[in-house]
Design a protein around this motif. Structure first.
Motif, PDB file in Angstrom:
ATOM      1  N   SER A  16      -8.337   9.064   1.547  1.00 31.36           N
ATOM      2  CA  SER A  16      -9.660   8.530   1.895  1.00 31.36           C
ATOM      3  C   SER A  16      -9.578   7.082   2.387  1.00 31.36           C
ATOM      4  N   ASN A  17      -8.373   6.573   2.587  1.00 37.13           N
ATOM      5  CA  ASN A  17      -8.196   5.177   3.002  1.00 37.13           C
ATOM      6  C   ASN A  17      -8.655   4.985   4.446  1.00 37.13           C
ATOM      7  N   THR A  52      -4.558   8.423  -8.486  1.00 34.83           N
ATOM      8  CA  THR A  52      -4.826   7.274  -7.628  1.00 34.83           C
ATOM      9  C   THR A  52      -4.597   5.981  -8.413  1.00 34.83           C
ATOM     10  N   ASP A  87       0.603   4.490  -2.399  1.00 30.83           N
ATOM     11  CA  ASP A  87       0.449   5.840  -1.856  1.00 30.83           C
ATOM     12  C   ASP A  87       1.561   6.759  -2.350  1.00 30.83           C
ATOM     13  N   TRP A 118      -6.133  -0.430  -1.139  1.00 35.51           N
ATOM     14  CA  TRP A 118      -7.027   0.707  -1.306  1.00 35.51           C
ATOM     15  C   TRP A 118      -6.626   1.437  -2.583  1.00 35.51           C
ATOM     16  N   SER A 166      -4.273  -4.674   5.372  1.00 35.09           N
ATOM     17  CA  SER A 166      -5.344  -5.486   4.798  1.00 35.09           C
ATOM     18  C   SER A 166      -4.810  -6.266   3.602  1.00 35.09           C
ATOM     19  N   THR A 212      -6.521  -6.416   0.966  1.00 38.11           N
ATOM     20  CA  THR A 212      -7.148  -5.723  -0.153  1.00 38.11           C
ATOM     21  C   THR A 212      -6.584  -4.310  -0.207  1.00 38.11           C
ATOM     22  N   ASN A 235      -8.053   2.421   6.220  1.00 30.86           N
ATOM     23  CA  ASN A 235      -7.030   1.603   6.895  1.00 30.86           C
ATOM     24  C   ASN A 235      -5.635   2.153   6.621  1.00 30.86           C
ATOM     25  N   ASP A 241      -8.524   4.039  -4.098  1.00 30.78           N
ATOM     26  CA  ASP A 241      -9.263   5.280  -4.320  1.00 30.78           C
ATOM     27  C   ASP A 241      -8.670   6.515  -3.677  1.00 30.78           C
ATOM     28  N   GLN A 282       0.825  -1.203   0.000  1.00 28.94           N
ATOM     29  CA  GLN A 282       0.000   0.000   0.000  1.00 28.94           C
ATOM     30  C   GLN A 282       0.862   1.258   0.000  1.00 28.94           C
ATOM     31  N   LYS A 328      -5.081   7.871  -1.161  1.00 24.70           N
ATOM     32  CA  LYS A 328      -4.520   7.674   0.171  1.00 24.70           C
ATOM     33  C   LYS A 328      -5.228   8.478   1.250  1.00 24.70           C
TER      34      LYS A 328
END
Length: 96
Positions: free
Chosen positions: A92-93, A17, A8, A86, A82, A84, A95, A88, A4, A90
């Protein structure tokens, strides 16, 4: 660096994104059947992304947001929150 974190950092560098990169890749004809080499070349040429960052995007373009749970919840530099990713943005993440 976690998976992730690569995504980011790409967003920080490019302003795009991961989901936007997937859309751009689709417009270029890249999909789940595309080999890494042409995607990496495109990302290097158009966005000056290095191999590691480009390969993170290759994964989400060709395999989607699911990653191995091997490093999930392990903490440290390679740990992800996670299995999964993200896609959409960084900021608005849920997690971070």
């Amino acid at each position: 660096m976690s998976f992730q974190a690569y995504l980011d950092n790409i967003e920080t560098k490019t302003g795009l994104t991961p989901r936007q990169f997937i859309e751009l890749a689709t417009e270029k004809g890249f999909d789940r059947t595309t080999k890494a080499t042409p995607i990496v070349a495109w990302l290097k040429e158009d966005y000056a992304l290095g191999q590691g960052h480009a390969m993170a995007l290759v994964h989400v373009i060709t395999k989607g947001p699911q990653i191995s749970s091997k490093h999930v919840g392990t903490g440290g530099a390679h740990g992800d929150a996670s299995d999964t990713l993200w896609l959409d943005g960084k900021d608005s993440n849920p997690n971070p």
